[in-house]
Design an enzyme around this catalytic site. Structure first.
Site, PDB file in Angstrom:
ATOM      1  CB  SER A 144       2.431   4.006   1.698  1.00 16.80           C
ATOM      2  OG  SER A 144       3.324   4.513   2.666  1.00 16.80           O
ATOM      3  CG  ASP A 303       4.911   8.618   3.052  1.00 16.02           C
ATOM      4  OD1 ASP A 303       4.382   9.562   3.669  1.00 16.02           O
ATOM      5  OD2 ASP A 303       4.570   7.438   3.226  1.00 16.02           O
ATOM      6  CG  ASP A 305       0.318   7.923   2.772  1.00 17.64           C
ATOM      7  OD1 ASP A 305       1.555   7.851   2.667  1.00 17.64           O
ATOM      8  OD2 ASP A 305      -0.341   7.169   3.505  1.00 17.64           O
ATOM      9  CG  ASP A 307       1.802   7.278   6.264  1.00 14.15           C
ATOM     10  OD1 ASP A 307       2.773   7.417   5.489  1.00 14.15           O
ATOM     11  OD2 ASP A 307       1.098   6.246   6.293  1.00 14.15           O
TER      12      ASP A 307
END
Length: 575
Positions: A144, A303, A305, A307
């Site tokens: 993340s 960010d 990834d 999400d």
């Protein structure tokens, strides 16, 4: 076996590759580092793995990834899900591609089909793909928004959400049973392909995913008018969001999207930021510079990834770019969609708005305004995804919107995790709508505060690394649990919610009732006048987190109240 014996085994055992053994031999004499790498196994928690990349039992490496995957494979075989298969995605972090390959080949060696993306993809697309391909599970390799030295491994189940109870506990048990690395299975990719077990997926899933997002647009006619004028600066922060975000905005008709060139390309070193976290104002430095050059209306960051979404919007009165917390951007999207659905008669009679327990209490007011059911869940978007599954199983509610304070939300049910790509789309549509009506997003945010009162939230964290740090964090939780405060920053503590003990204690009457939520090491203090405090250890980082919320009659009043309450809480924590 003690940590030094573990260390010697890794240094000498030919099972581990030469590069790994050489890395560890360089640590000879550094007892502190050896202990940190080997005093425990990298814990497979309720969401999977997360840790620093490196050699050792307590690190992210090909061996710990294989071991986790073997445990998952054993569980899938018990569920007879081999033929359904597992879809695997990965982000831009160092070793993400390699870890995804190792996971796929371990699954294949266990007779389980693996569907691996041909290149990096956002986490929400992985969630979508699990259901699109009717897989039993999904894996995404990501840490993340953590700093560059981290990577992670998250597991999803067939509903497209991260694993929840009892699946999480059952999978953890299977992973923990794998104690000998040499028992972990793997195979050659060419063999796996010949056996019909290894499959590469790509644009067909992208097209389906973007198609589902575009169905969620409420006012395409307004985007057609305002998309030619609205100026948007966007940064993927060296991550996975770039392709999907640009594609969906272009296809909808937003013509002025400027991507920060220094942060456009994937790069696991994240060289332009200290941490690729859209919650951190420092991550916006280059984007804000470009926004001023282009006179942009919006500044957006996702960010690695993709999400989580961070937002700045221009205040036309001052010319300044104003930052939005995750609570603010979530409320902005929520208010926009519910107000427009109400205007067109599209709000479901059994509609539901979902938030986590540490998310703004403004959501309660919005739910009341639009006559939708408010549901509170534990921290972690997987619990919001789980509610969508319950709605489908029980036919007792219709999902309207879900969000959490940590910059994550979900419009629609195409995914079962927070989705920054759809959040970008929804926010840009809202900006176009309000622009059409002569308002900026900042104007609308001020109107929301005037409508529902000035709710303001804050977050404080204390980082305590290593074995000693974990013990100190537990001591702090034990202290708050054993001696709950009766007063904080001028507020009276009315109730204590202890989610670990599953009890809500009324401090005045002494009466108790269950929390109604799964057990978790979380303490929540309800204060008077809509104020609250929550304390919990992070599930993914060596931190203890303190969440604070207040309500004021103006920005300055709310700010003052938040500062006083925060100071009192942190003083108590230090004591």
């Amino acid at each position: 076996m003690g940590y030094l014996e573990n260390y010697q085994n890794w240094c000498e055992n030919p099972y581990f590759d030469k590069q790994t053994r050489e890395e560890l031999k360089q640590l000879a004499g550094n007892d502190a580092e050896i202990k940190e790498r080997f005093y425990k196994n990298l814990e497979f928690g309720t969401g999977g793995l997360r840790g620093i990349i490196g050699a050792g039992d307590n690190r992210m490496n090909v061996y710990t990834v294989r071991k986790a995957t073997q445990g998952l494979a054993n569980y899938i075989k018990k569920q007879h899900g081999e033929d359904k298969g597992v879809v695997i995605a990965y982000d831009s972090r160092n070793m993400s591609k390699e870890f995804s390959e190792e996971a796929a080949l371990c699954l294949c060696a266990n007779g389980i089909k693996a569907y691996r993306f041909d290149a990096l993809r956002p986490t929400p697309e992985l969630s979508f793909a699990v259901r699109k391909l009717s897989c039993i599970a999904g894996i995404v390799i990501t840490a993340s928004h953590n700093p560059a030295e981290y990577n992670g491994y998250k597991v999803y189940w067939e509903d497209g959400a991260q694993i929840t109870y009892p699946k999480d506990v059952e999978i953890i048990a299977e992973v923990n049973k794998v104690t000998d690395y040499s028992t972990v299975q793997t195979m050659d990719q060419e063999e796996a392909e010949k056996a019909g077990l290894y499959h590469i997926i790509g644009s067909e899933i992208d097209d389906a995913y973007i198609g589902e997002l575009k169905k969620l647009v409420l006012h395409p006619e307004i985007i057609e008018k305002e998309g030619k004028e609205l100026k948007i600066v966007y940064t993927p922060l060296h991550g996975t969001g770039n392709v999907n975000v640009r594609r969906v905005l272009k296809e909808l008709g937003f013509e002025h999207v400027y991507v920060v060139p220094e942060q456009e390309k994937p790069d696991g070193r994240f060289p332009t930021v200290k941490s690729p976290n859209p919650e951190d104002p420092n991550a916006f430095a280059l984007a804000l510079k470009l926004a001023k050059e282009k006179d942009a209306d919006l500044v957006l960051a996702t960010d690695p990834d993709a999400d989580r979404l961070g937002v700045y919007a221009k205040d036309q009165k001052t010319g300044e770019y104003m930052s939005f917390t995750g609570n603010m951007s979530g409320m902005l999207i929520c208010e926009y969609r519910l107000s427009q659905e109400k205007a067109t008669g599209k709000i479901a009679k059994d509609g539901a708005l979902i938030k986590t327990i540490v998310t703004t209490n403004m959501a309660d007011k919005v739910a009341e305004e639009y006559d939708v059911r408010l549901i509170e869940v534990l921290t972690g978007f997987k619990y919001i995804g789980e509610q969508i599954k319950f709605f489908e199983q029980n036919h007792n509610a219709t999902y309207e919107f879900g969000f959490e304070e940590s910059y994550g939300c979900l419009v629609g049910t195409h995914a079962r995790d927070k989705d920054a790509v759809v959040a970008v789309m929804a926010l840009c549509e809202a900006a176009a709508y309000y622009r059409f009506h002569g308002k900026t997003l900042w104007d609308q945010m001020l109107a929301i505060y005037e409508k529902y009162e000035y709710f303001k939230e804050g977050l404080q964290t204390i980082t305590l690394k290593g074995m000693d740090g974990a013990a100190k964090i537990q001591q702090m939780m034990d202290g708050f649990r054993a001696n709950p405060p009766k007063e904080l920053g001028g507020y009276q503590v009315q109730r204590l919610r202890d989610y670990k003990k599953d009890v809500i204690l009324d401090l005045a009457s002494g009466s108790k009732m269950p929390t109604g939520l799964p057990k978790s090491n979380v303490l929540y203090f309800d204060l008077n006048d809509d104020a609250w405090v929550c304390v919990r250890p992070s599930g993914t980082e060596p931190k203890i987190k303190f969440y604070i919320g207040v309500k004021g009659n103006s920005f300055s009043d709310a700010e003052e109240k938040l500062n006083i309450l925060t100071k009192a809480l942190m003083q108590l924590a230090e004591d």
